[in-house]
Design a protein around this motif. Structure first.
Motif: not given
Length: 379
Positions: A214-221, A260-265
């Motif tokens: 678990h880490i933060d900033n899931g939007w940051n690819l 950005n979240l969508r792209t990262s995940l």
């Protein structure tokens, strides 16, 4: 020699891990209810406004809104026992009896920005890794002996900066890349030790939980690719975790957008083919600048309101559910019932799912908002 033997045994334990084999169907719709027992012990009660203000446990009200899992945070040695092992055993028994899946989040330190080790733990790397391994094993065995099956286990909370500082501190922004990799070497040793502790518990009879990082900033690819790249470059195999867990909040930077979240995940799903969850999120019901300047939302078209809480969370669920290969597996809302900390750490005054009534000093009452039903928008 102790350090080398600890490292060797940790590596051996991790290398033998089986591939992910979890359910392809279950989608976690969860809430972090770690503080609920403390609140109840302090006199807080909850009322369901859809049932003529009937007094009910908060977890029952949230279950009526679609909750099917509960996240619990466990500390090592809290001073008053709150968030400690027995505290969590009591909560987990209660929630399991009601049919919820249980997700345990190990807080090896209380402050994710500093990550200090427990005061009684060793301060050299080999003994610290050995202690960490034993602690993880003993904790999981304690849940097993209490009759509790853990479905998810996160080894550390928001460990972007590492864990158990200063030895396990890591900085993903160090340049050049070889320096980044070198910077993660101690963290990798500690993570392997924690992961080996899970194996030790399994060998002792514990049912295998899914293991999460678990880490933060899931939007940051860029952050995610560099972080996991540095970890695996230090010999942590991709089999050493089953699930990606990310935090995603609207008010810690305007770059935390849905796009950005969508792209990262989606990119991580393509690269790793592992399940993904958003394990911390929330959205303000009230943010009027009464105490702090109003922070800009990363999705400004969603109002800071009770309705906005449902819109935000439902949009996050949609993004996770649309992750390729069916790998989007869940969303957890952070501390929706925390009546005496309604800001949930933000500069907005209220992000919980209950309206708090403080008129009686002896008993705070939480009245459910329509947003408790946020998980029912997408059945």
């Amino acid at each position: 020699m102790l350090f080398l033997s600890v490292l060797s045994s940790c590596l051996a334990g991790v290398a033998a891990l089986p591939p992910y084999g979890g359910s392809q169907e279950f989608f976690f719709k969860g809430h972090d209810l770690s503080s609920l027992k403390m609140l109840e012990d302090g006199g807080c009660i909850y009322k369901d406004t859809t049932r003529h203000n009937q007094t009910m446990p908060a977890d029952d009200i949230l279950a009526g809104g679609g909750m099917n899992s509960v996240r619990l945070r466990v500390w090592v040695n809290p001073v008053d026992g709150t968030y400690g092992l027995q505290y969590n055993l009591d909560l987990a028994k209660r929630f399991q009896q009601k049919g919820f899946k249980i997700y345990l989040d190990f807080h090896f330190a209380e402050d994710p920005q500093k990550q200090p080790p427990p005061a009684a733990w060793p301060t050299t790397l080999g003994p610290l890794a050995l202690t960490l391994r034993g602690y993880v094993k003993d904790t999981l065995v304690s849940f097993h002996e209490a009759g509790i099956n853990l479905d998810l286990v996160a080894l550390g909370n928001e460990i972007r900066h590492g864990m158990l500082w200063p030895l396990g501190q890591a900085d993903v922004d160090v340049e050049p890349w070889p320096a980044t990799v070198a910077n993660f070497s101690n963290l990798a040793i500690l993570y392997k030790a924690a992961r080996a502790g899970v194996d030790d518990a399994i060998y002792a009879g514990v049912r295998k939980p899914e293991v999460m990082i678990h880490i933060d900033n899931g939007w940051n690819l860029t952050l995610q690719q560099r972080w996991f790249g540095a970890l695996t470059a230090n010999g942590v195999p991709t089999t050493a975790w089953d699930v990606f867990g990310f935090s995603f909040y609207p008010f810690y930077g305007t770059a935390a957008t849905f796009d950005n979240l969508r792209t990262s995940l989606n990119t991580l799903a393509e690269e790793y083919r592992k399940p993904i969850q958003v394990v911390e999120t929330d959205y303000p019901a009230i943010c009027n600048g009464e105490y702090h300047p109003i922070p800009p939302s990363s999705e400004p078209e969603i109002p800071y309101s009770i309705a906005g809480q449902t819109i935000w969370t439902d949009d996050v669920i949609k993004i996770v559910q649309d992750v390729p290969y069916g790998l989007g597996r869940g969303v957890h809302y952070w501390e929706p019932a925390w009546l005496n900390s309604t800001s949930l750490g933000s500069n907005c005054s209220d992000a919980i799912l209950f309206t708090a009534d403080y008129s009686n000093p002896a008993q705070t009452v939480g009245y459910s908002r329509t947003s408790v039903h946020m998980f029912q928008v997408r059945a």
